[in-house]
Write an enzyme that holds these catalytic residues in place. Structure first.
Site, PDB file in Angstrom:
ATOM      1  CD  GLU A 177      -3.022  -0.972   2.272  1.00 58.81           C
ATOM      2  OE1 GLU A 177      -2.960  -0.029   3.063  1.00 58.81           O
ATOM      3  OE2 GLU A 177      -3.959  -1.790   2.267  1.00 58.81           O
ATOM      4  CD  GLU A 383      -3.334  -5.726   4.201  1.00 63.01           C
ATOM      5  OE1 GLU A 383      -4.164  -4.877   4.603  1.00 63.01           O
ATOM      6  OE2 GLU A 383      -2.110  -5.549   4.231  1.00 63.01           O
TER       7      GLU A 383
HETATM    8  C1  PNW Z   1      -4.136  -1.593   5.675  1.00 57.30           C
HETATM    9  N1  PNW Z   1      -7.062   4.175   4.937  1.00 57.30           N
HETATM   10  O1  PNW Z   1      -4.058  -0.300   6.158  1.00 57.30           O
HETATM   11  C2  PNW Z   1      -2.796  -2.173   6.048  1.00 57.30           C
HETATM   12  O2  PNW Z   1      -2.120  -2.835   5.015  1.00 57.30           O
HETATM   13  C3  PNW Z   1      -2.813  -2.981   7.298  1.00 57.30           C
HETATM   14  O3  PNW Z   1      -1.538  -2.956   7.908  1.00 57.30           O
HETATM   15  C4  PNW Z   1      -3.908  -2.467   8.213  1.00 57.30           C
HETATM   16  O4  PNW Z   1      -3.869  -3.052   9.492  1.00 57.30           O
HETATM   17  C5  PNW Z   1      -5.227  -2.754   7.507  1.00 57.30           C
HETATM   18  O5  PNW Z   1      -5.261  -2.186   6.222  1.00 57.30           O
HETATM   19  C6  PNW Z   1      -6.444  -2.275   8.287  1.00 57.30           C
HETATM   20  O6  PNW Z   1      -6.408  -0.885   8.473  1.00 57.30           O
HETATM   21  C7  PNW Z   1      -4.859   0.759   5.815  1.00 57.30           C
HETATM   22  O7  PNW Z   1      -7.117   5.110   5.778  1.00 57.30           O
HETATM   23  C8  PNW Z   1      -4.901   1.820   6.706  1.00 57.30           C
HETATM   24  O8  PNW Z   1      -7.681   4.261   3.839  1.00 57.30           O
HETATM   25  C9  PNW Z   1      -5.627   2.942   6.410  1.00 57.30           C
HETATM   26  C10 PNW Z   1      -6.315   3.020   5.214  1.00 57.30           C
HETATM   27  C11 PNW Z   1      -6.279   1.969   4.299  1.00 57.30           C
HETATM   28  C12 PNW Z   1      -5.553   0.844   4.624  1.00 57.30           C
END
Ligand code: PNW
Length: 478
Positions: A177, A383
């Site tokens: 990401e 994921e």
């Molecule tokens: C992903 N947003 O994070 C990550 O790859 C993981 O480490 C995380 O624990 C999981 O999703 C759940 O949050 C994100 O704000 C964090 O759009 C924030 C965002 C998207 C993905």
């Protein structure tokens, strides 16, 4: 008598489909100051008061560094055929500086070698993410992802890991990401390193893409048998009024900044001209050097897609107050660069504990989009999952019915995409364990396995049993 369900009620997955779960080093390992590890940007950030909810840090997390054998045994109990985890860069080259990678730390290499061996001994295929956000602090001190040298050092670090583990690991994912690393880290500042500098965020976008390209070349050299992937959190962008020209314009902007600025250089060797034009007042893009796009567009073997929630957008006009549905526009900085006239309307309906709305159609749509755009490229859902508060019944069982429902509907969405021709070869639940949920600390639980942070006891939730049953059948029972 009860009749057996006919076969048509079962959604069968292709033979050899990989069933996994995913984690990330800083979210589960703990042992932050052990094994020769030096601080990452997330150590610094989480130890800065006010940055992470309740002052939580990853110092201990799930103590997976000391309990990985127990955790692999849990994976085996569930029948996982693959496990996606990340390698912590500051464990591998703890003395890295902007100009030199520094010596390889044998304790760091030993930890991941033992983990990989333990997985293989249980018949579980390891998928390694090389970067899941824990940049060595020494690199951030010199500019972090806004500095080109970070990408160069990342390529060298990738070569070290690929040389050490490449003979045993069939899949390396360069980045997780990069959207989050660049925009949450350098524009909105809600992730480490917590900077709010739009120009630096766009430089970070390019240097992350370059890092992916350099790492791809390094893995090809050091581990020729391994496959190479990048994991993107693509957005299913939905204009609120599909026939509104202004909403369509808002959707184009968000699609450009979240999807095309990463997909285009990797798949097509170019940056989207509209994104460059829209952000011209922020940066002149002179950080893109001759030859960079050739490096970035080296062929990959798999595209990883992370999906949680849809992204509704609409045009914002100064005549009405702006909604704060993206958690921004409330005095904090926005991750959306040059998007003052875009807003993210509040959605009604079911939401997870993150406040993220639930719509599995987005997963089908994104998988089909990638399949159209990169014909023949294998896709994995690296994921997908949901945070919900625990519901504990009288016997102490964790009855996470909402998570089961989320997984069931999203697996059906994956199945639908496969049926429509998307070459999806695996699926990883986020996450195996409850863990350090970044800015939310331990206050949000994504695990299919519960973790008691006082005792470190792991308990299978009902969703883990549901997932084990899906894996055993290689099918989703309806
Ligand atoms: C992903 N947003 O994070 C990550 O790859 C993981 O480490 C995380 O624990 C999981 O999703 C759940 O949050 C994100 O704000 C964090 O759009 C924030 C965002 C998207 C993905």
């Amino acid at each position: 008598t009860i009749q057996a369900a006919p076969d048509t009620d079962v959604l069968q997955f292709p033979p050899g489909f990989l069933w996994g779960s995913a984690t990330a080093a800083y979210q589960i390992e703990g042992a932050a100051a052990e094994g020769g590890r030096t601080p990452s940007i997330w150590d610094t950030y989480s130890h800065t008061p006010g940055r992470v909810l309740n002052g939580d840090t990853g110092d201990v997390a799930d103590d997976h560094y000391h309990r990985f054998r127990e955790d692999v045994a849990l994976m085996a109990q569930l029948g996982l055929t693959s496990y996606r985890f990340s390698v912590s860069w500051p464990r591998i080259t703890p003395q890295v500086t902007p100009d030199a990678l520094g010596p390889v730390n044998p304790e760091g290499v030993a930890f991941y070698t033992e983990l990989v061996d333990e997985l293989l001994a249980h018949g579980i295929s390891p998928s390694i993410t090389l970067y899941h956000w824990d940049l060595p602090q020494a690199l951030e001190d010199a500019g972090g992802w806004a500095d080109r040298r970070t990408a160069e050092r990342f390529g060298e670090y990738a070569e070290v890991v690929a040389a050490a583990l490449g003979a045993k690991v069939p899949l390396f994912i360069t980045l997780n990401e990069p959207w989050c690393s660049a925009y949450l880290g350098y524009a909105s500042g809600v992730h480490a390193p917590g900077r709010t500098e739009p120009a630096a965020a766009l430089a970070a976008v390019h240097h992350l893409n370059l890092a992916h390209g350099l790492a791809t070349a390094a893995i090809r050299r050091a581990a020729p048998a391994a496959r190479v992937a990048i994991t993107l959190n693509l957005a299913w962008v939905c204009p609120e009024k599909p026939d509104s020209v202004l909403d369509a314009e808002a959707a184009r902007r968000v699609d450009g900044l979240q999807n095309r600025v990463f997909l285009d250089p990797v798949l097509h060797g170019s940056y989207p001209a509209d994104v460059q034009a829209d952000t011209a007042a922020v940066t002149d893009w002179s950080f893109v050097h001759d030859g960079d796009l050739d490096v970035i567009s080296a062929p990959i073997d798999v595209l990883g897609v992370n999906y949680y929630s849809p992204t509704p957008v609409r045009h914002w006009t100064r005549e009405r107050p702006k909604e704060n549905a993206d958690g921004h526009g409330d005095g904090t900085a926005s991750p959306w660069i040059a998007c003052d006239d875009v807003e993210f309307p509040t959605q009604h309906g079911r939401k997870t504990d993150m406040g993220w709305s639930i719509d599995p159609r987005g997963l089908t749509e994104l998988l089909l989009r990638v399949a159209r755009e990169a014909p023949g490229l294998a896709i994995m859902v690296t994921e997908n999952g949901a945070a919900f508060p625990d519901v504990v019944d009288a016997e102490g069982r964790i009855v996470d019915t909402e998570r089961i429902d989320y997984l069931r509907t999203h697996l059906a969405a994956v199945h639908e995409a496969i049926g429509a021709g998307a070459p999806v070869t695996g699926y990883y639940v986020w996450s195996l364990l409850d863990n350090f949920e970044w800015a939310w600390g331990y206050a949000r639980r994504f695990g299919i396995v519960h973790v008691d942070y006082e005792t470190q006891v792991r308990t299978l939730k009902d969703s883990a049993l549901f997932y084990a049953d899906v894996i055993r059948r290689n099918a989703l029972p309806q």
